[in-house]
Each structure stands twice: as structure tokens, then as C-alpha cells.
Design a protein around this motif. Structure first.
Motif, short mmCIF file in Angstrom:
data_model
loop_
_atom_site.label_atom_id
_atom_site.label_comp_id
_atom_site.label_asym_id
_atom_site.label_seq_id
_atom_site.Cartn_x
_atom_site.Cartn_y
_atom_site.Cartn_z
N LEU A 209 0.80 -1.23 0.00
CA LEU A 209 0.00 0.00 0.00
C LEU A 209 0.83 1.28 0.00
CD1 LEU A 209 -2.77 -1.03 2.57
CD2 LEU A 209 -2.91 -1.02 0.07
N SER A 210 2.01 1.26 0.60
CA SER A 210 2.76 2.51 0.74
C SER A 210 4.25 2.24 0.79
CB SER A 210 2.31 3.26 2.01
OG SER A 210 2.97 4.50 2.13
N LEU A 211 5.04 3.28 0.41
CA LEU A 211 6.49 3.20 0.38
C LEU A 211 7.08 4.48 0.94
CD1 LEU A 211 6.84 2.05 -3.35
CD2 LEU A 211 7.15 0.56 -1.37
N ASP A 212 8.34 4.41 1.41
CA ASP A 212 9.10 5.61 1.74
C ASP A 212 10.57 5.27 1.65
OD1 ASP A 212 9.40 8.27 2.26
OD2 ASP A 212 9.35 8.04 4.44
N VAL A 213 11.39 6.28 1.33
CA VAL A 213 12.81 6.09 1.09
C VAL A 213 13.60 6.88 2.11
CG1 VAL A 213 14.67 6.31 -0.61
CG2 VAL A 213 12.36 5.78 -1.37
N PHE A 214 14.67 6.29 2.62
CA PHE A 214 15.55 7.00 3.53
C PHE A 214 16.38 8.03 2.76
CE2 PHE A 214 14.59 3.21 5.96
CZ PHE A 214 14.52 3.69 7.26
N LEU B 296 18.11 2.70 0.75
CA LEU B 296 17.32 1.96 1.72
C LEU B 296 15.90 2.49 1.69
CD1 LEU B 296 18.26 -0.23 3.83
CD2 LEU B 296 18.19 1.59 5.53
N PHE B 297 14.92 1.58 1.64
CA PHE B 297 13.52 2.03 1.64
C PHE B 297 12.66 1.05 2.41
CE2 PHE B 297 13.82 -0.71 -2.06
CZ PHE B 297 12.60 -1.37 -2.12
N MET C 136 17.04 12.03 9.22
CA MET C 136 18.45 12.34 9.41
C MET C 136 19.32 11.10 9.27
SD MET C 136 18.21 15.17 12.48
CE MET C 136 19.91 15.71 12.23
N THR C 137 19.02 10.07 10.00
CA THR C 137 19.75 8.81 9.93
C THR C 137 18.75 7.67 9.82
OG1 THR C 137 19.77 8.59 12.34
CG2 THR C 137 21.67 9.69 11.31
N ALA C 138 19.21 6.53 9.33
CA ALA C 138 18.34 5.36 9.19
C ALA C 138 18.22 4.67 10.53
CB ALA C 138 18.89 4.42 8.13
N SER C 139 17.48 5.29 11.47
CA SER C 139 17.39 4.76 12.83
C SER C 139 16.03 4.20 13.17
CB SER C 139 17.76 5.86 13.83
OG SER C 139 16.92 7.00 13.64
N PHE C 140 14.96 4.62 12.47
CA PHE C 140 13.63 4.10 12.79
C PHE C 140 12.69 4.33 11.61
CE2 PHE C 140 13.55 8.53 14.13
CZ PHE C 140 12.32 8.99 13.69
N ILE C 141 11.57 3.64 11.65
CA ILE C 141 10.47 3.86 10.71
C ILE C 141 9.19 3.96 11.52
CG2 ILE C 141 11.55 2.73 8.73
CD1 ILE C 141 9.88 0.26 9.32
N VAL C 142 8.19 4.62 10.95
CA VAL C 142 6.89 4.78 11.60
C VAL C 142 5.81 4.28 10.65
CG1 VAL C 142 5.28 6.38 12.70
CG2 VAL C 142 7.74 6.79 12.87
N SER C 143 4.87 3.52 11.19
CA SER C 143 3.79 2.98 10.36
C SER C 143 2.44 3.37 10.95
CB SER C 143 3.89 1.45 10.27
OG SER C 143 3.80 0.87 11.57
N GLY C 144 1.47 3.58 10.06
CA GLY C 144 0.10 3.85 10.45
C GLY C 144 -0.83 2.83 9.83
N LEU D 230 15.43 0.46 14.08
CA LEU D 230 16.30 -0.23 13.14
C LEU D 230 17.67 -0.44 13.76
CD1 LEU D 230 15.54 1.53 9.72
CD2 LEU D 230 14.52 -0.53 10.66
N PRO D 231 18.36 -1.53 13.42
CA PRO D 231 19.73 -1.72 13.94
C PRO D 231 20.68 -0.69 13.34
CG PRO D 231 19.17 -3.40 12.32
CD PRO D 231 17.91 -2.64 12.59
N ALA D 232 21.81 -0.54 13.98
CA ALA D 232 22.77 0.48 13.55
C ALA D 232 23.30 0.20 12.15
CB ALA D 232 23.93 0.56 14.55
N ASP D 233 23.51 -1.07 11.82
CA ASP D 233 24.06 -1.41 10.50
C ASP D 233 23.31 -2.62 9.97
OD1 ASP D 233 25.49 -1.66 8.22
OD2 ASP D 233 27.38 -2.23 9.18
#
Length: 813
Positions: free
Chosen positions: A377-382, A387-388, A430-438, A449-452
Motif C-alpha cells: 500500500l505505501s512506500l518511503d525512502v531513507f 534503503l527504503f 536524518m539517519t536510518a534509525s527508525f520507521i513509523v507505520s500507520g 532499526l539496527p545500527a548497521d
């Protein structure tokens, strides 16, 4: 706000398109193996394999010999896209199957009436009329050895008929299958044939004795079979003997290699590892999206071509059966699209499917990503673009990574904690540290998200939830993270948007609620430079909100239907919006002005994304089209006495207005679809509406309605003219009422009984309306807007019935 030297965008031009080219039906490969011929509705498209581009498209046909519904056969020169010959097919009902012999001089057609016709293509006459099949002849195939003059056919009785073309008689009927026979494949010496069927068996036939040598149970409905050449080395796919081997393609969606002498499967194609998550119980079901419908052998290049149930065409290289190229013939509805990769070289697309598609914009080659088990249903890119994240109806979220060197994409993390479909997702800025979903379960979740992620290797990392919040009373349609990763905005079907703080550990804290939309909020987006939030709604409006006091700063009205997406461009000084009306609009925030309306889609524009360099955007629509737009730089054009040069390329509204205004009387010589588009844009501004109405008058007067309605997007343009024209009419009506008050005041201010001088009488006569006075200002005496309104409205709604009404004399004064 932003840099004062920033130049506003004024227009976008279409850079490239990804359109449907195959919607089911037969697929053929040219003899030189450079082109694929496939049907798409009423067209036959010619796809160049090396570039992935449609090089030719033949319109108004239904099957390059073609059988059409008018019971005609048509011979086409596809390179010139010209029909060179057309003749009656003799069949009393439509043709169901066709094939050429190895010399391309004989054509066989199988009809729905149970008859088979053989045509001499060179001498152009029917040589045979073979009768005896029961029902529709769905398969015809010549023996590869033309000296044998044999034809094989199959119909509803599931038997394979062998016809001798010398005597025009059926020699025998090969009986083995209990369901439809789907394909035939012949050995190099022509003495052995393998047939496949939907009864889940393949039969090896000895054509000398005309008896079955071996029946091989394959445990799937088989749609295609190919015999492997005996002279080549296929040890990579476990072929270690000189016995007969063949490859099958069917409902399980994988290619399998079988040894005919032992009836044993010796090799099964390896699918992406994420597919193991899908239950194997449904592999044989008819609605399996991975099932294969065609299998074609390309002997010159030692390749196999397969067609999937989702209209994807895949090319595999023998002997290893490695994927070489993938083409997406039809994407159905495009639900989201984002730029991806270094320099935005790729786009990732979510369609009405559980598969994700990653297109390389340069070649249109596609990677098909498996992992989700229901519609994405939805996408987002870092921020870095490699990374997406994605979310789907299967209640899960996934994180994908593109390899910088190979361009290959694989899933690196997944999470499933929602209790209903996940309809929106956003990444940290800013950094690839988390994502949010609704989700449709009314909750918002923050995933760590893990550090690496690259250190996880081939394993898929299991995401953990940092915070869960019951955010809204209805479905959460959109979520967005602020540029500093400290705030979160959510928009919901409950007509509100909310602002949350991400600073707290383990929880989300509500900061405020944005109220003002009359219907559900479809999208939210933070400004990249200001403390401002943009929201778009099903009420047709886009609003800007202040983050300090949660007040509405501006409202943008212009779409005639739901506004599905909104993004900031030009460093936060402009907005791009897309709607259910198929339009994309460019707005300047400072002036509240819609500076451009882009019309390239025929249905809801669900996907809208801007490149990182802010020089192009991509849109995806429910009409299955994906359009890449580039910022268009216009150059000043000169107007010559005989007309103007290349006027159709002028897309800058103010520039075109300054050129058109002095030459309105000459418009009829140079009418094009561009004028209608300009009229819609000019008509949105009261300062330019007179010019728009003047141009519209000339269009309606001099362009035949049939021609006007053939312009691309003409219906949408006419619909766009109606609301603003009504608004101008109301404004003019108020002006007329005010002018009548002046006449009244003049009469009351005159001294009673005072003589009226000649000069005063003249002035008085000018101010007082004459007995037959019509309350229309001068420009409306040329074009009566209220008389045109019914015509415009009728033309927009019923163009085929009211085409003549648009320019009828009584509607133009």
C-alpha cells in the motif's frame, strides 16, 4: 523563509513514461530473437528486448498475421505499422489459434467452429479446409520438418489430431490427456514429441509408431514445455545423461527439468528466499500470481522466455536458468512510487499486487521483489536513497536495501505487529534509525532499526516496536517525520491531523490536533525549512498549518476531487498536489496561486515524489501509468506575421499570455490542444479570465466539436473551466448590482425640477439604462458566459451526445 534568489518552478514536462504494453493473450518472439510481440487491448505492441522500449504499436487489431473480430485476416508490415493485406478468414466464427510453418510460407488457423484452414501466404489463397475437430481448436502446430507436411491440432476433446496435408485427412488421434493440451515440443530429429496439459501430466510420443513412450506426472497444471537440445552441456541444471530432458512451466511458477526415461524431476528453479514465507498450500491454485502461462524457447541465444499470470515477461539464460531480464507488461493500479538509488537512477513502485517492482529508468528493466503476501500500500525512502521501507495489507512492514554495485535489491528487515492492514509508512529523515507505520487498526507504531543493517547478511532482521499509540478514531492514512526527526504528523479518515513528539522513550506524546478539513485527511507533509505542516484531504483542499499554534495559515482550492498527495518543492516555497481527478497541480505558497496544472493521467494519482535534486518528479496513477517529469525550461518564442513558430512547445503561462493577447483574432489559424490547457490555467485567475474567455470563444467558434473532443484530456479541461467560470459569473453579477446602485444614486442626487443641460443630459443618458438594456459588460456581449455554461457542462459529462451543442449559434453572441 527560503533564499530570496530562489527561482520558482513554473512548469514540468514529461521526461519518460512506463505504460502497460501487455494485458494477456498470446506472446510471440521474432525469428531474430530481438523483439517480443504481445497484445494489449486492441493493440499489438512490439517490444525491443535489448532496450525494453515499445518500438511499434499496431492499433485496432485483436491478435504479425492477425485475426480480428470482424472475421478478417490481416497481414501487417510491423516495421512500417501498415496493413499490407486483408481478406476474409472463411471461418464462420472467430479464429482461436494461429501458427506458421518453419518456412513462414504456410499459415494455419484454428477456428471456434472446429475447422482448420491452411493458407499459402506467398500465393495468397486457402489450400486446405480440415474438418473433424470437436469444438474450439485452441492449438495448431506444424511439424518442424516441412517435408513431412504434417499438422497437429487439439480441441475440446483433449485429443491431439495428426493431419496429413497431402491427403487433407486426419491420420490418427493421439489420446493421453484428460484436460486441455497446452503446448507441443519436438525433438531435433522430429521423431519424438512432448505434449503438456492442465491435467498435470506430460506425455512423450514416438511419432513413428504414434504411441506414447512415457507419461510423466508433473503435479501441476502445465502451460508450456520445451525439449532441451541434446548437443549442449546442461550439467548446471543436473542434466548428466544423454537421455531426453524437457523443461516445464505451470501453476507453481517455477521452471523444472525432467528426465523423460525415468519420469523424474532432476532440477527445480530456485525462487527468492523470501518466498518460503508464503504457504505452499496455495501453489496450485488458479489465482497464484507466480503461475506461468507461456514458455518460449529462444534457441539462437540459448534463452527461455516465460510469461506470468501477472503479465510479467521474464528471460532466463541457459544453462543455469539465471534471470537475465524482466519486463512488467501491466501493473494494474499504481498505489505508490518513489525515487531510489544513486542520483535517483531507479524508481520503486507499489501496485495492486503483493510484489514490489524496481525499474531502472535508463532501460526500463525491472526487478520484481517478493516478500509481502498481500497488496503493498505505501512506500518511503531513507535520505541516502539506497534503503527504503514498505507496508502492506498483510499487516507487516519491510525494509529493503539496494546494492550500490550490482543494483540488486533484497529484504533486510521485517516486522509484523499491527492487527489490520498497514496503509502508511515513513522513514527517519536524518539517519536510518527508525520507521513509523500507520494502520487501519487506528494505531501508529515506531519501529527501531539496527545500527548497521548490512551486517545481517542474508538473514532478515526482525524489527521491534519502540512505541505504539492509539492515534485516531478511524484509519490512519498518512504519517510523516519532521526533518529533524523530533516530530511526527499523522492524518486520518477521522478528518483530523495530529502532531506528536518523538523525543520520549517508549511512547508518543500528543502535542496538538489540526482541525478544519471537512472530510478524511489523505496526506501530511512537513516543510523542509519552516515550522509548517501541509495536509491534503478528500474535501478537495490542501491546507498549511502552523506548528506553534496549530492554526490554518492557508487553504489551496483547485482540485475537483480528493487531494491524495502533497509534497513541498523549491525549498519549501511551492507545493505539488495530486488528486482523484487525475491532475497534478503546482502551487506557489506566497500567492496561493496555482501556477500549473499537469494532465497526464486518466485516473487517481496515488503516487507523487520529488527527486533529491529537486529537478524532477514522478507520478503513479490508477490508470497503470508511471510518468517521470522534469523541470521544463522554456525559451522565448517570436510571433511572426504568418503565425508563430513551435507554439505548441510554449508551456510558460505568463509568457504565452503576453504573446497571445495582441493576436486573439488570428488564433483560428493556429488552434491546438495547448490553447485549451492554457485557457484552464488563465481562467483560474481573475486578472487573466478575460483573455481565457476570449480564447475560449475563438476555440468554440472555429474548432469543430469532434476535433475539440479528440484532444487529450479535453473532458478534464472542460470540467476545469466550469467552476472558475461560475465564480467569475457570480463576481460579474455582483459588479452589475453595484453599478445599478450608482444609477439609483445619480437620480436621487439631482435637484428636483432643475433643468438638465445638454451636457448633463448626455451624461445622464449614459448612466441610466436604456429600456432594452441588457446587464452584460462589453466583454460578455462578445461571449455570454451564462449561455455557455450548459454547453460546457454537457460537453464535460456527455461529450458524444452534446458535441454539436458546444458551438451552436445561439450559445455565442
Amino acid at each position: 523563509m527560503a533564499n530570496t534568489n530562489l527561482q520558482f518552478k513554473t512548469n514540468y514536462a514529461v521526461s519518460s513514461k512506463i505504460e502497460p504494453f501487455y494485458k494477456g493473450g498470446k506472446v510471440q518472439v521474432s525469428k531474430d530473437e530481438q523483439y517480443i510481440f504481445c497484445t494489449c487491448g486492441t493493440r499489438v505492441n512490439v517490444l525491443e528486448i535489448s532496450t525494453g522500449k515499445i518500438v511499434h504499436s499496431i492499433e485496432h487489431v485483436s491478435y504479425i498475421f492477425l485475426s480480428c473480430r470482424a472475421l478478417l485476416l490481416k497481414q501487417w508490415d510491423w516495421r512500417q505499422a501498415q496493413c499490407t493485406r486483408s481478406w476474409k478468414a472463411i471461418h464462420m466464427v472467430p479464429v482461436a489459434s494461429m501458427t506458421f510453418d518453419s518456412t513462414s510460407t504456410l499459415l494455419a488457423t484454428g477456428g471456434c467452429d472446429g475447422t482448420i484452414k491452411i493458407w499459402d501466404v506467398v500465393k495468397q489463397y486457402c489450400t486446405h479446409n480440415l474438418k473433424g475437430s470437436s469444438g474450439v481448436v485452441h492449438l495448431v502446430e506444424f511439424h518442424p520438418d516441412i517435408n513431412r507436411l504434417q499438422l497437429f491440432s487439439s480441441s475440446l476433446d483433449c485429443g491431439i489430431r495428426l493431419w496429413d496435408l497431402r491427403s487433407s485427412e486426419c491420420i490418427c488421434v493421439l489420446q493421453s490427456h484428460y484436460s486441455a493440451v497446452t503446448s507441443l515440443s519436438f525433438s531435433a530429429d522430429g521423431d519424438t514429441m512432448v505434449s503438456s496439459g492442465r491435467d498435470k501430466i506430460c506425455t512423450v510420443w514416438d511419432l513413428q509408431t504414434r504411441k506414447p513412450k512415457r507419461t510423466v506426472p508433473v503435479y501441476e497444471a502445465v502451460e508450456g514445455v520445451v525439449l532441451l537440445p541434446e548437443s549442449k552441456d546442461f550439467s548446471e541444471i543436473e542434466v548428466k545423461s544423454k537421455d531426453l530432458h524437457f523443461i516445464t512451466a505451470g501453476s507453481k511458477g517455477v521452471l523444472r527439468v525432467w528426465e523423460a526415461s525415468t519420469a523424474r524431476c532432476i532440477y527445480t528453479q530456485t525462487l527468492p528466499s523470501t518466498l518460503s514465507l508464503v504457504s505452499d498450500e496455495g501453489e496450485d491454485q488458479d489465482d497464484n500470481p507466480r503461475s506461468l502461462t507461456y514458455l518460449l524457447h529462444l534457441p539462437a541465444s540459448s534463452r527461455l522466455a516465460t510469461v506470468t499470470a501477472e503479465h510479467n515477461i521474464l528471460l532466463y539464460q541457459l544453462p543455469a536458468l539465471t534471470t537475465q531480464q524482466q519486463f512488467v507488461g501491466y501493473s494494474d493500479e499504481v498505489l505508490d512510487v518513489k525515487f531510489l538509488g544513486k542520483n535517483d537512477s531507479h524508481i520503486v513502485v507499489a501496485t495492486n499486487s503483493c510484489q514490489l517492482k524496481v525499474f531502472e529508468l535508463q532501460t526500463n528493466s525491472c526487478q520484481i521483489l517478493y516478500g509481502h503476501t498481500d497488496t503493498v500500500l505505501s512506500l518511503d525512502v531513507f535520505k541516502k536513497g539506497s534503503l527504503f521501507a514498505s507496508c502492506a495489507k498483510d499487516r507487516s512492514v519491510r525494509v529493503w536495501q539496494m546494492d550500490a554495485d550490482s543494483g540488486q535489491v533484497h529484504c533486510v528487515a521485517r516486522g509484523s505487529s499491527h492487527t489490520n492492514a498497514v496503509g502508511s509508512i515513513t522513514c527517519s529523515r536524518m539517519t536510518a534509525s527508525f520507521i513509523v507505520s500507520g494502520s487501519q487498526d487506528c494505531t501508529v507504531k515506531v519501529w527501531d532499526l539496527p545500527a548497521d543493517l548490512s551486517t545481517t547478511g542474508t538473514d532478515v532482521y526482525e524489527l521491534t516496536v519502540r512505541a505504539t499509540e492509539k492515534a485516531h478514531d478511524k484509519d490512519v492514512n498518512s504519517v510523516a517525520v519532521s526533518p529533524n526527526d523530533k516530530l511526527l504528523a499523522s492524518g486520518s479518515q477521522d478528518r483530523t491531523a495530529k502532531l506528536w513528539s518523538l523525543a520520549g522513550e517508549g511512547s508518543l506524546s500528543l502535542l496538538g490536533v489540526f482541525r478544519g478539513h471537512r472530510r478524511g485527511v489523505w496526506a501530511v507533509c512537513f516543510s523542509p525549512v519552516d515550522q509548517v505542516l501541509a495536509t491534503s484531504s478528500a474535501d478537495g483542499t490542501t491546507k498549511l498549518w502552523g506548528l506553534q499554534d496549530f492554526s490554518c495559515l492557508k487553504t489551496f482550492e483547485g482540485h475537483d476531487a480528493s487531494v491524495l498527495k502533497v509534497i513541498f518543492v523549491s525549498r519549501g516555497t511551492q507545493l505539488l498536489t495530486s488528486g482523484s481527478d487525475g491532475l497534478v497541480k503546482l502551487w506557489t505558497i506566497k500567492t496561493n496561486e496555482c501556477v500549473k496544472t499537469l494532465d497526464a493521467h486518466q485516473d487517481k494519482v496515488w503516487g507523487l515524489h520529488n527527486s533529491r535534486k529537486d529537478d524532477k518528479m514522478v507520478t503513479g496513477s490508477a490508470d497503470s501509468n508511471i510518468t517521470v517529469w522534469e523541470q521544463h525550461k522554456t525559451t522565448k518564442q517570436k510571433f511572426y506575421h504568418g503565425g508563430w513558430s513551435k507554439c505548441s512547445h510554449l508551456t510558460k503561462n505568463r509568457q504565452c499570455k503576453s504573446i497571445f493577447e495582441p493576436y486573439c483574432v488570428c488564433f483560428y489559424t493556429f488552434i491546438s490542444a495547448s490553447l485549451l490547457r492554457f485557457c484552464v490555467v488563465w481562467n483560474t485567475n481573475a486578472r487573466n479570465c478575460l483573455d481565457a474567455q476570449a480564447v475560449l470563444q475563438v476555440l468554440l467558434t472555429h474548432v469543430p466539436p469532434e476535433e475539440l473532443l479528440q484532444y487529450q484530456g479535453a473532458r478534464t479541461h472542460l470540467e476545469g473551466l466550469i467552476p472558475y467560470t461560475e465564480r467569475h459569473m457570480q463576481r460579474i453579477g455582483r459588479l452589475l448590482q453595484a453599478s445599478m446602485f450608482l444609477n439609483y444614486m445619480w437620480q436621487k442626487m439631482r435637484v428636483a425640477g432643475a433643468p438638465v443641460s445638454c451636457k448633463e443630459s448626455t451624461v445622464h443618458s449614459r448612466l441610466l439604462p436604456a429600456p432594452d438594456y441588457k446587464p452584460h459588460p462589453p466583454h460578455l456581449q462578445r461571449l455570454t458566459i451564462d449561455s455557455l455554461m450548459p454547453s460546457l457542462r454537457a460537453a464535460a459529462l456527455f461529450p458524444s451526445l452534446t458535441a454539436g451543442l458546444i458551438v451552436s449559434p445561439e450559445n455565442i453572441n
